[in-house]
Design an enzyme around this catalytic site. Structure first.
Site, PDB file in Angstrom:
ATOM      1  N   ASP A  23       1.421 -67.869   1.930  1.00  0.00           N
ATOM      2  CA  ASP A  23       1.953 -68.341   0.653  1.00  0.00           C
ATOM      3  C   ASP A  23       0.837 -69.045  -0.120  1.00  0.00           C
ATOM      4  OD1 ASP A  23       4.411 -67.424   1.479  1.00  0.00           O
ATOM      5  OD2 ASP A  23       5.185 -69.397   2.029  1.00  0.00           O
ATOM      6  N   GLY A  51      10.111 -63.586   8.560  1.00  0.00           N
ATOM      7  CA  GLY A  51      10.054 -63.322   9.993  1.00  0.00           C
ATOM      8  C   GLY A  51       9.284 -64.394  10.734  1.00  0.00           C
ATOM      9  N   ASN A  53       8.590 -67.462   9.685  1.00  0.00           N
ATOM     10  CA  ASN A  53       9.304 -68.740   9.588  1.00  0.00           C
ATOM     11  C   ASN A  53      10.398 -68.844  10.646  1.00  0.00           C
ATOM     12  OD1 ASN A  53       7.755 -69.292   7.323  1.00  0.00           O
ATOM     13  ND2 ASN A  53       9.414 -68.973   5.857  1.00  0.00           N
ATOM     14  N   GLU A 149      12.616 -58.327   4.665  1.00  0.00           N
ATOM     15  CA  GLU A 149      11.275 -58.252   4.090  1.00  0.00           C
ATOM     16  C   GLU A 149      10.381 -57.202   4.739  1.00  0.00           C
ATOM     17  OE1 GLU A 149      10.555 -62.623   2.079  1.00  0.00           O
ATOM     18  OE2 GLU A 149       9.690 -62.261   4.065  1.00  0.00           O
ATOM     19  N   ASN A 190      23.701 -65.807   1.981  1.00  0.00           N
ATOM     20  CA  ASN A 190      24.191 -66.826   1.059  1.00  0.00           C
ATOM     21  C   ASN A 190      25.254 -66.188   0.166  1.00  0.00           C
ATOM     22  OD1 ASN A 190      22.843 -65.429  -1.015  1.00  0.00           O
ATOM     23  ND2 ASN A 190      21.084 -66.814  -1.008  1.00  0.00           N
ATOM     24  N   ASP A 255      11.623 -80.800  -0.159  1.00  0.00           N
ATOM     25  CA  ASP A 255      11.220 -79.414  -0.422  1.00  0.00           C
ATOM     26  C   ASP A 255      12.225 -78.511   0.293  1.00  0.00           C
ATOM     27  OD1 ASP A 255      10.041 -76.936  -0.719  1.00  0.00           O
ATOM     28  OD2 ASP A 255       8.127 -77.501   0.182  1.00  0.00           O
ATOM     29  N   GLY A 260      16.595 -72.080   4.778  1.00  0.00           N
ATOM     30  CA  GLY A 260      17.433 -71.009   5.305  1.00  0.00           C
ATOM     31  C   GLY A 260      16.823 -70.358   6.528  1.00  0.00           C
ATOM     32  N   ASP A 261      15.504 -70.207   6.532  1.00  0.00           N
ATOM     33  CA  ASP A 261      14.836 -69.631   7.697  1.00  0.00           C
ATOM     34  C   ASP A 261      14.898 -70.578   8.891  1.00  0.00           C
ATOM     35  OD1 ASP A 261      14.165 -67.357   6.246  1.00  0.00           O
ATOM     36  OD2 ASP A 261      12.232 -68.175   5.613  1.00  0.00           O
TER      37      ASP A 261
END
Length: 340
Positions: A23, A51, A53, A149, A190, A255, A260-261
């Site tokens: 990132d 993946g 994460n 992903e 979600n 943050d 979610g991961d």
């Protein structure tokens, strides 16, 4: 495939098949307009990818975890794998391919708004043929964790090779074989993702707006269990034991990226120990809440030694009361429709 990265041998209980990114986070005063050039205030490179994460989150919660994926033959590969290896994730099945490592370019403004452009790079090679080479560990794993992903063919092959429980986090939402959706136990989505998943299963029927109705419809379509994540509002868990609303602890969020991961990885780790879905989700909600109190994704995930925030008993009582009220309202509506 050029080569594979070495790692100590282990028998994983959780196998994650998914993306590995770097990132590139750029801080700006505000987001640029089309055609506009701005000066950024900082640039940070962080390991990411759903993946990776989720694998880090599972390993930090005590699961013997293996990641199937790919990085490129470039300088970004080492940065992408740093936290994975320090968290004891087995990366021996991560291929190094002639392609760039996956990259997410993220602009973040001072008011916390962001824009994200993802270049899949090596992640685009994790297709059915690549996944097939790892059939042995997929067959042995207690839980196989999948997300959206990587190519759909890789997700579908992994689901068919899985010998244990399949945890599918359909994020981002891509079109997959309906049989894969119906094999998910659980499907984790979600609100937005749940509606799109339901649309894949029944394209000719309208999608409900109410969250609980979406969850119920997904179960009706043959999915054994569904978890809908709702951020600070917690999660809805639905399986053969019924529908359960689990609130999230109240924390001061710093943050929210990667929360979610963190939830999905922790969920997989608990399920691999034999925990019930509700028990696993209850723990994973707390892990997700812990994650938002730190900066970044993988570096903010808790280990077993960290103290997780708790959910007050009053919050659970309020959630139960709200769920019962919704159930009564839906039952009244159904009786009204039947009477008319």
């Amino acid at each position: 495939m050029e080569r594979s990265l070495p790692a100590p041998p282990s028998r994983p209980t959780v196998v994650v098949v998914g993306s590995i990114n770097v990132d590139q986070v750029i801080s700006v005063e505000r987001l640029p307009l089309p055609g506009e050039t701005l000066i950024g205030s900082s640039l940070t490179l962080l390991p990411g990818g759903k993946g990776a994460n989720q694998a880090v989150a599972a390993a930090r919660r005590g699961a013997a975890t293996l990641l199937i994926g790919a990085v490129g033959d470039d300088a970004h590969a080492a940065a992408a794998l740093t936290v994975l290896t320090s968290s004891d994730v087995d990366v021996s099945r991560v291929d190094v391919v002639v392609a760039p490592t996956g990259l997410a370019v993220i602009n973040v403004s001072v008011d916390a708004e962001n824009t994200i452009v993802v270049v899949p790079g090596a992640n685009g090679t994790v297709d059915d043929a690549a996944v097939e080479r790892h059939a042995d560990v997929l067959a042995d794993a207690a839980v196989v964790v999948l997300q959206g992903e990587i190519p759909a063919s890789g997700i579908e092959r992994a689901a068919r090779l899985a010998g244990g429980r399949i945890l599918l986090n359909l994020a981002p939402v891509i079109r997959v074989d309906p049989a894969v959706l119906r094999a998910a136990d659980p499907l984790v989505v979600n609100e937005h993702e749940g509606a799109l998943a339901l649309q894949q299963l029944r394209p000719d029927r309208p999608v409900p707006v109410d969250h609980a109705e979406i969850v119920d419809a997904l179960r009706t379509e043959g999915i054994p269990s569904v978890i809908m994540t709702r951020g600070a509002a917690g999660v809805i868990v639905a399986d053969g034991s019924g529908v359960h609303v689990l609130p999230s602890p109240r924390v001061d969020a710093v943050d929210t990226s990667g929360a979610g991961d963190a939830f999905v990885g922790a969920l997989g780790a608990s399920l691999a120990t034999g925990a019930s879905l509700v028990e696993a989700a209850r723990d994973a909600v707390r892990v997700g809440a812990f994650a938002v109190t730190g900066v970044g994704t993988q570096s903010s995930y808790p280990s077993l030694e960290d103290e997780l925030p708790s959910v007050p008993a009053s919050a659970q009582a309020d959630a139960d009361a709200a769920a019962n009220a919704d159930a009564d309202a839906n039952a009244d509506a159904e009786r009204g429709e039947a009477a008319s």
